[in-house]
Scaffold this motif. Sequence first.
Motif, short mmCIF file in Angstrom:
data_model
loop_
_atom_site.label_atom_id
_atom_site.label_comp_id
_atom_site.label_asym_id
_atom_site.label_seq_id
_atom_site.Cartn_x
_atom_site.Cartn_y
_atom_site.Cartn_z
N ALA A 31 74.72 31.43 -100.94
CA ALA A 31 74.35 30.61 -99.93
C ALA A 31 75.35 30.41 -98.83
O ALA A 31 75.20 29.77 -97.71
N GLN A 32 76.41 31.04 -99.02
CA GLN A 32 77.45 31.14 -97.89
C GLN A 32 77.86 29.61 -97.73
O GLN A 32 78.26 29.30 -96.42
N ASN A 33 78.12 28.88 -98.60
CA ASN A 33 78.45 27.61 -98.55
C ASN A 33 79.59 27.05 -99.26
O ASN A 33 80.07 25.79 -99.35
N ARG A 34 80.51 28.05 -99.79
CA ARG A 34 81.52 27.67 -100.38
C ARG A 34 82.56 27.01 -99.47
O ARG A 34 82.83 27.36 -98.25
N SER A 89 84.60 40.39 -92.99
CA SER A 89 85.32 39.75 -92.01
C SER A 89 84.73 38.30 -91.63
O SER A 89 85.57 37.38 -91.17
N HIS A 90 83.42 38.25 -91.62
CA HIS A 90 83.16 36.97 -91.32
C HIS A 90 82.59 35.86 -92.53
O HIS A 90 82.07 34.79 -92.35
N LYS A 91 82.97 36.50 -93.65
CA LYS A 91 83.03 35.62 -94.67
C LYS A 91 84.19 35.00 -95.17
O LYS A 91 84.52 34.20 -95.95
N VAL A 92 85.39 35.03 -94.46
CA VAL A 92 86.64 34.44 -94.63
C VAL A 92 86.48 32.99 -94.11
O VAL A 92 86.11 32.68 -93.20
#
Length: 212
Positions: free
Chosen positions: A183-186, A161-164
């Motif tokens: 890295a959650q930087n897309r 949910s927090h990756k949208v």
Amino acid sequence: MTVQNEEARPRRASHVDEELAIRFVNTVAWRRADEQEERLPSAEALLRWFAEARLFDAGFLRALSLEWKGDPVLAENGYQTALSLRETIYRALQSAASDKAPAKTDLSLLSQLLNAGPPGMQLSVQRGRYLWNADGHANGVCVLLMPVVISALALLTGPHSHKVKQCQDDRGCGWLFVDESRAQNRRWCSMGDCGNRAKARRHYVRQRDADA
């Protein structure tokens, strides 16, 4: 402002590896632009989208199509319900991604559609593929939208949910996606489309500045 087609922009297909709820939300293209592109301009287009998603037994979709053709008011009501659900999911996913509480009205609509799920829904297997079906007494639009509702709620309550995120293309793409990068930087919905364009733009600016 929403337009049905924008010839000045490339017509892209939504990414089939995204969650169903996100693919449904992304039937509006260029959300962050001044003019949006509506990919579901009619009840017929809505049914075609679900047919192409291959979620249902073909017999159910044929029956619902015939029912809607015979009752334009029912078709329009079903169509507007679908669009309302789409925008509700869009807002809810945005809220989850930014750690904000969703609007109570949005949660209420999702709950209403979940509770309206007809007891006649069934799961079948055809040629190794799982498909939804329903008996003839079920509410057609509730059956149609139930897989999207289930997908949205699973996404909202699950670990993603927090990756949208929302595409940051400077043209205003605005499509949603789940960022699975380490890295959650897309930043873009697709590296092959918006990402490559952004890289090309940065290269052009650097080259221009170097030449200057």
